[in-house]
Design an enzyme around this catalytic site. Structure first.
Site, short mmCIF file in Angstrom:
data_model
loop_
_atom_site.label_atom_id
_atom_site.label_comp_id
_atom_site.label_asym_id
_atom_site.label_seq_id
_atom_site.Cartn_x
_atom_site.Cartn_y
_atom_site.Cartn_z
N ASP A 286 -7.27 -27.06 14.40
CA ASP A 286 -7.57 -27.40 15.78
C ASP A 286 -6.72 -26.48 16.66
OD1 ASP A 286 -8.34 -30.58 17.38
OD2 ASP A 286 -8.51 -28.52 18.08
C1 GLC Z 1 -9.55 -29.20 21.27
C2 GLC Z 1 -10.07 -30.38 20.48
C3 GLC Z 1 -11.13 -30.03 19.49
C4 GLC Z 1 -11.98 -28.92 20.05
C5 GLC Z 1 -11.11 -27.68 20.11
C6 GLC Z 1 -11.87 -26.50 20.72
O1 GLC Z 1 -8.15 -29.26 21.38
O2 GLC Z 1 -9.10 -31.18 19.82
O3 GLC Z 1 -11.89 -31.22 19.23
O4 GLC Z 1 -13.10 -28.68 19.20
O5 GLC Z 1 -9.92 -27.89 20.84
O6 GLC Z 1 -12.19 -26.77 22.04
#
Ligand code: GLC
Length: 753
Positions: A286
């Site tokens: 993430d």
């Molecule tokens: C964010 C979220 C994740 C998302 C990613 C890209 O922090 O936790 O769910 O897909 O970043 O935006």
């Protein structure tokens, strides 16, 4: 590009004799990997955000120039949040035509509940219990996103959660692993279609692996604390379902589990996902979660974090810049075996190959498709259908609903009633701001009544967006008077209250889950002048509606329903659609009750009344939630009768049929979600009071009845037992069939050896 194809063809020919048992895909990938430098391998494992509209904290300094150079040096494998055919084509051109090996980029984005056409937030859509509909909305989202150049969505979010304080419940499918698993499959199939090489399909991503929905105290990014039986019986099933449905990517999570950050958790990523489950796609971290292992206190510096993450099985680094900067050194120093990079790169290249990006890296970049697909009327009609089916009728005393269509004076009150933006929800991808149909607009289409609107009070003020806190009004009551006057002179009052769309979602934890701001105070003032109130609640999570449940005759949970919100709400309030939604997440009596959920354990001192002092209960509220999992009313009534099971014993090889008659005893045609629950009375570990094990959504005309059948077979009795295996255990079971998880009437059967 020609250079790449020629050199690969030659390599193909030479090596194809050597490994004829490999598929063409694997041969292609192996040949490509054999040409790559360590730096290029690290580059494939590196994902950068587009050079604007970040969905997380961005690095400081002139990072754009550095990133362009890395892109040209083949040190970027993927990008996220690059929007539009033109931008994607421009960046893909650099990767394909200016780098040494010309490996295409894969472009990801959070297409969570629609791309241009906005569907209800996932927690709302899960309340439809309509798997076909949820697959269809994901299919449309994929068609629109791919028409705009994208080939990967960071969805479905399959985190089970029982905590309304956690803002991200809006992204999921509620508290139940059985339903959550079926919804995960439906959404993966919707996004990925039958063939990933088709231009209107995109790669799905099961997230957040794992346990993020159990963030302690509902505080986002917080630690978690659950045992491995909860991990396997509650948290893992939707992820396994996504793998069974063929999901090609996973995203790991920010939280720790077993005190280890998921990004560095070798057991769940390598042993379970890639080992036991044979997952051969790839795992993306993430946002910055590799780097965040330093503040977690699990990594001492960036190099250590990169080492821990790659060893644990995190294949791609979203926005830490640590793989691209540290892996070469780690391999050259011998701290990391290059084979780990080969495995990660193989997984990434495999997905790019399956998308057809090596055949035509520009296949998704078709401006004509983009112009014709995005936000089409046909797509909007599906969004309307999804919105109507997501609405849950929580209360309807004295048949206040549906509204009369003639000669009524109706006051519509609340800032959210006239708001074309909030109801688009958080994670709204590329929908245009202020493009939703408002409740006022939807209601005014019914010309037989006189409709007046008064704001009553601002819930919030100023612009709202992904990055900033919503500014809530706690002072200004200056519009109360006008709203009270409108209400006093009307037959019925529609109060549209709730949360602004950015009060739930990532980073939106709340300790107070009442109607925010001055809304409840306004509601109490309006009630003083007119008791005929229909409360329409817009929120991204269960709110504390205990006062409202006692004092307001009709309550409709309308979530954030997306582009066609106002039309859906109006058609339900006027009875043109009889509400059929059922809650997939319990509504607590107050925040002190959280976490509250239907599949709870009995404890050694079960409580049935607050008067029982030394039992597991509270002195001030009942243990049951205000509104339970599976609960939702209709404008008609359904009677359940003739409940039967075909046998009182079964073996692991046999089945029992459970059946019930459902009759529509009311005056409206309506849909009903008939639910099957089982209870395993004694287990090698304590078992839940009941577990959803089947459901069927049926439609009945007034007076019509139907026998609904469920087959109970051994797989429905299995759980992750004390022996750390999925198995059923002989013994007594109760079976329930009813309209929600409060069902008490049950039959008994025994599973024998
Ligand atoms: C964010 C979220 C994740 C998302 C990613 C890209 O922090 O936790 O769910 O897909 O970043 O935006």
């Amino acid at each position: 590009m020609k250079k790449l194809i020629y050199s690969l063809f030659v390599l193909f020919f030479i090596t194809s004799c050597q490994n004829s048992n490999l598929t063409e895909k694997e041969k292609f990938i192996d040949n490509l990997i054999s040409q790559m430098t360590i730096a290029e391998k690290a580059g494939q494992m590196n994902q950068y955000n587009g050079f604007w509209d970040a969905t997380g904290p961005m690095p400081e300094g002139d990072y754009q120039k550095k990133r362009y150079n890395e892109l040209k040096n083949g040190q970027v494998g993927s990008m996220l949040n690059v929007i539009g055919v033109e931008e994607i084509r421009a960046l893909q051109k650099i990767a394909v035509e200016e780098t040494r090996l010309g490996i295409p980029l894969i472009f990801g984005h959070d297409v969570i509940h629609g791309y241009k056409t906005m569907f209800p937030i996932p927690l709302a859509e899960s309340s439809s219990w309509d798997l076909e509909l949820m697959q269809k909305s994901a299919r449309i989202a994929a068609t629109e996103a791919s028409a705009d150049g994208l080939n990967w969505t960071f969805a479905p979010m399959v985190d089970i959660s029982r905590d309304a304080r956690w803002g991200r419940v809006m992204e999921g499918a509620g508290e139940d692993p059985f339903l959550g698993s079926l919804i995960a499959k439906a959404r993966v199939r919707g996004f990925q279609g039958e063939d990933l090489s088709e231009v209107n399909t995109i790669v799905a991503c099961a997230k957040h692996f794992a346990g993020y929905g159990f963030s302690e105290a509902g505080r986002d990014y917080n630690t978690t604390d659950f045992n491995h039986y909860t991990l396997h019986n509650t948290i893992m099933p939707p992820f396994k379902a996504a793998v069974d449905a063929g999901v090609r990517t996973f995203m790991n999570s920010f939280n720790t589990l077993d005190e280890i950050p998921a990004t560095g958790h070798k057991h769940i990523q390598r042993d379970i996902l890639k080992g036991d489950w044979n997952f051969d796609g790839f795992i993306v971290s993430d946002w910055g979660s590799i780097d965040q292992m330093i503040p977690h206190g699990f990594a001492s510096n960036g190099e250590h974090a990169a080492e821990l993450a790659v060893i644990a099985g995190s294949d791609m680094d979203m926005e830490s810049s640590l793989y691209v900067s540290k892996l070469v050194g780690l391999v050259e120093s011998g701290k990391v075996n290059e084979e780990l990079l080969d495995d990660a790169v193989r997984r990434i290249l495999r997905v790019k190959y399956e998308l057809g990006l090596f055949d035509d890296p520009y296949k998704y970049c078709d401006q004509d498709r983009s112009d014709s697909e995005l936000g089409s009327e046909e797509n909007m009609m599906v969004a309307l259908d999804a919105a109507k089916k997501s609405i849950v009728l929580l209360k309807n005393d004295n048949g206040l609903l549906p509204l009369k269509k003639q000669n009524q004076k109706i006051a519509i009150i609340g800032q959210l009633a006239n708001d074309k933006n909030s109801t688009l929800g958080n994670w709204r991808s590329q929908v245009e701001y202020n493009s939703a149909v408002s409740v006022v607009e939807g209601m005014k289409k019914y010309k037989g009544n006189k409709t007046i609107y008064q704001k009553g009070v601002d819930l919030y003020y100023g612009e709202t967006n992904f990055h900033n806190r919503v500014k809530i009004n706690f002072k200004d009551k200056s519009d109360f008077g006008k709203a009270k006057l409108a209400a006093a002179t009307s037959d019925v009052v529609i109060m549209v209250l709730g949360e602004e769309g950015h009060q739930s979602g990532e980073g939106r934890s709340r300790t107070n889950i009442d109607l925010p701001g001055l809304q409840k105070e306004l509601l109490k003032e309006i009630k003083k002048v007119n008791k005929n109130i229909v409360l329409v609640v817009m929120s991204g999570r269960p709110l504390d509606l205990t006062w409202e449940d006692v004092n307001i005759p009709a309550i409709v949970q309308a979530w954030q329903l997306g582009s066609k919100s106002g039309d859906a709400i109006a058609q339900v309030l006027y009875g043109d659609y009889n509400p059929s939604g059922k809650l997939t997440m319990s509504f607590p009596r107050n925040v002190g009750q959280v976490p509250v959920y239907y599949n709870f354990k009995n404890t050694g001192r079960p409580s049935t009344s607050i008067e029982q002092v030394t039992n597991s209960g509270y002195a001030d509220v009942e243990n049951s939630p205000l509104y339970s999992f599976g609960y939702g009313l209709s404008y008609t009534e359904f009677k359940y009768s003739d409940f039967e099971i075909s046998s009182s014993t079964m073996t692991k090889d046999s089945k029992i049929n459970a059946s019930i008659r459902v009759t529509n005893t009311g005056n409206y045609k309506g849909e009903e979600v008939v639910q099957l629950y089982l209870r395993d009375i004694v287990g090698s570990i304590a078992r839940p009071m009941k577990e959803l094990k089947g459901f069927e959504k049926i439609e009945l005309n007034p007076g019509e009845s139907k026998i609904v059948n469920f087959e109970i077979e051994n797989s429905l009795l299995e759980f992750y037992s004390y022996n750390n295996v999925w198995e059923s255990e002989p013994g007594k079971f109760h079976v329930f069939i009813g309209t929600d998880s409060n069902v008490r009437d049950h039959k008994e059967f025994y599973l024998t050896n």
